[in-house]
Design a protein around this motif. Structure first.
Motif, short mmCIF file in Angstrom:
data_model
loop_
_atom_site.label_atom_id
_atom_site.label_comp_id
_atom_site.label_asym_id
_atom_site.label_seq_id
_atom_site.Cartn_x
_atom_site.Cartn_y
_atom_site.Cartn_z
N ALA A 118 0.83 -1.21 0.00
CA ALA A 118 0.00 0.00 0.00
C ALA A 118 0.86 1.25 0.00
CB ALA A 118 -0.93 0.00 1.22
N ARG A 119 1.91 1.25 0.79
CA ARG A 119 2.78 2.43 0.88
C ARG A 119 3.41 2.74 -0.47
NH1 ARG A 119 8.03 3.52 2.26
NH2 ARG A 119 8.61 1.44 3.04
N ARG A 120 3.86 1.72 -1.18
CA ARG A 120 4.50 1.94 -2.47
C ARG A 120 3.49 2.33 -3.55
NH1 ARG A 120 9.49 -2.50 -2.65
NH2 ARG A 120 10.67 -1.50 -0.97
N LEU A 121 2.29 1.74 -3.51
CA LEU A 121 1.26 2.11 -4.49
C LEU A 121 0.82 3.55 -4.29
CD1 LEU A 121 -0.90 -1.14 -4.46
CD2 LEU A 121 0.41 -0.28 -6.41
N ILE A 122 0.64 3.95 -3.05
CA ILE A 122 0.23 5.33 -2.76
C ILE A 122 1.32 6.31 -3.17
CG2 ILE A 122 -0.27 6.92 -0.86
CD1 ILE A 122 -1.82 4.55 0.43
N ALA A 123 2.58 5.92 -3.00
CA ALA A 123 3.69 6.77 -3.43
C ALA A 123 3.69 6.98 -4.94
CB ALA A 123 5.01 6.16 -2.99
N GLU A 124 3.09 6.04 -5.68
CA GLU A 124 2.96 6.16 -7.13
C GLU A 124 1.71 6.93 -7.54
OE1 GLU A 124 3.16 2.32 -8.93
OE2 GLU A 124 5.25 1.98 -8.39
N GLY A 125 0.94 7.39 -6.56
CA GLY A 125 -0.25 8.18 -6.85
C GLY A 125 -1.51 7.36 -7.05
N LYS A 126 -1.49 6.08 -6.68
CA LYS A 126 -2.67 5.23 -6.84
C LYS A 126 -3.69 5.50 -5.72
CE LYS A 126 -0.35 3.12 -10.10
NZ LYS A 126 -0.62 3.42 -11.54
N LYS A 127 -4.97 5.31 -6.06
CA LYS A 127 -6.04 5.42 -5.08
C LYS A 127 -6.30 4.03 -4.52
CE LYS A 127 -10.75 7.13 -4.43
NZ LYS A 127 -11.96 7.71 -5.09
N VAL A 128 -5.79 3.78 -3.31
CA VAL A 128 -5.77 2.44 -2.74
C VAL A 128 -6.92 2.23 -1.75
CG1 VAL A 128 -4.44 0.84 -1.31
CG2 VAL A 128 -3.28 2.24 -3.03
N THR A 129 -7.64 1.13 -1.91
CA THR A 129 -8.63 0.69 -0.93
C THR A 129 -8.13 -0.60 -0.30
OG1 THR A 129 -10.47 1.66 -2.18
CG2 THR A 129 -11.02 -0.04 -0.56
N VAL A 130 -8.19 -0.67 1.03
CA VAL A 130 -7.72 -1.84 1.77
C VAL A 130 -8.89 -2.42 2.56
CG1 VAL A 130 -6.08 -2.71 3.46
CG2 VAL A 130 -5.43 -0.81 1.97
N ILE A 131 -9.12 -3.71 2.43
CA ILE A 131 -10.12 -4.40 3.24
C ILE A 131 -9.40 -5.38 4.15
CG2 ILE A 131 -12.20 -5.83 3.25
CD1 ILE A 131 -12.79 -4.86 0.43
N LEU A 132 -9.60 -5.21 5.45
CA LEU A 132 -8.93 -6.02 6.46
C LEU A 132 -9.95 -6.93 7.13
CD1 LEU A 132 -6.86 -3.17 8.16
CD2 LEU A 132 -6.19 -4.60 6.22
N GLY A 133 -9.68 -8.23 7.13
CA GLY A 133 -10.63 -9.18 7.70
C GLY A 133 -10.10 -9.85 8.95
#
Length: 245
Positions: A118-133
């Motif tokens: 997630a940290r690396r994707l966000i650094a690339e400007g991606k809009k990240v959604t995370v679902i934690l179960g």
């Protein structure tokens, strides 16, 4: 693969059974989110494979669950003690396939490797959604850490005591995504496989003997033949997976 000595700089409980261990050492062989390390513990014949949660500079973060004698031994270690660690193991997630709106789904101890991703994707400007179960509210960890990165976070608990009642697939309702990444127990991965509409990447949890492909103990059948979870995995593309009956 590199063998190095790491020094513990933190070993903190996050829940009753999950801890965060931060170590300082040579992290140069850790190149991709989704890789793992193999930890040697005194008196134990086999190393313990643990996913990389984060890696920044010379600091390696591991988030692990106490499930047996080895991880209990890790729990009792103190700041300043050292560990013999093999780094740079396994193939990680491919970020180039993410698209603009990647979806990350983690269950239990499958959550940690998604943090660096997630940290690396966000650094690339991606809009990240995370679902934690998780099973219940008392088991939830790293919700705030993902939010601090800038991700949209959805928590699902099987008993409904926190967030969405149900599993990570229940948290997917209404989420628009271009590609997905997931890690967790096999029943969860099978459910994600059926519920997802796009291509994606699965990180598998498996018992490992050597951790670097020599013993063949973690081999699994794929559409292109047998692959070793520790070497050709732990990350595999959706289209490569053959589920055992």
């Amino acid at each position: 693969m590199k063998q190095s000595i790491f020094t513990i700089i933190e070993n903190t409980p996050l829940t009753a059974t999950v801890l965060r261990m931060r170590l300082r050492g040579d992290t140069s062989d850790i190149t991709a989110a989704g890789q793992f390390v193999n930890v040697q513990l005194e008196g134990k014949y086999l190393r313990r494979p643990i996913s990389v949660c984060d890696c920044e500079g010379d600091v390696l973060t591991l988030v692990y669950k106490v499930v047996g004698h080895g991880t209990a031994q890790m729990r009792d270690m103190q700041v300043g003690e050292t560990l013999d660690v093999l780094t740079g193991l396994g193939n990680g997630y491919d970020l180039t396939l993410a698209g603009e709106r990647p979806l990350l789904l983690g269950g239990g101890v499958g959550v940690p490797p998604l943090y660096l991703l997630a940290r690396r994707l966000i650094a690339e400007g991606k809009k990240v959604t995370v679902i934690l179960g998780f099973n219940t509210a008392d088991e939830v960890f790293y919700e705030e850490e993902f939010k601090a990165l800038g991700a949209t976070v959805i928590v699902a608990t099987a008993d409904g005591t926190r967030g969405v009642k149900g599993f990570v697939t229940d948290g997917m309702q209404g989420v628009d995504y271009t590609h997905f990444y997931t890690c967790g127990p096999e029943p969860m991965l099978k459910a994600v496989f059926k519920a997802t509409a796009t291509d994606g990447q699965f990180s598998f949890e498996e018992r490992m003997g050597c951790g670097f492909g020599a013993c063949m103990g973690c081999s699994c059948k794929t559409v292109t033949g047998y692959k070793r979870i520790c070497k050709e995995g732990p990350v595999m593309r959706k289209g490569d997976i053959l589920w055992e009956a």
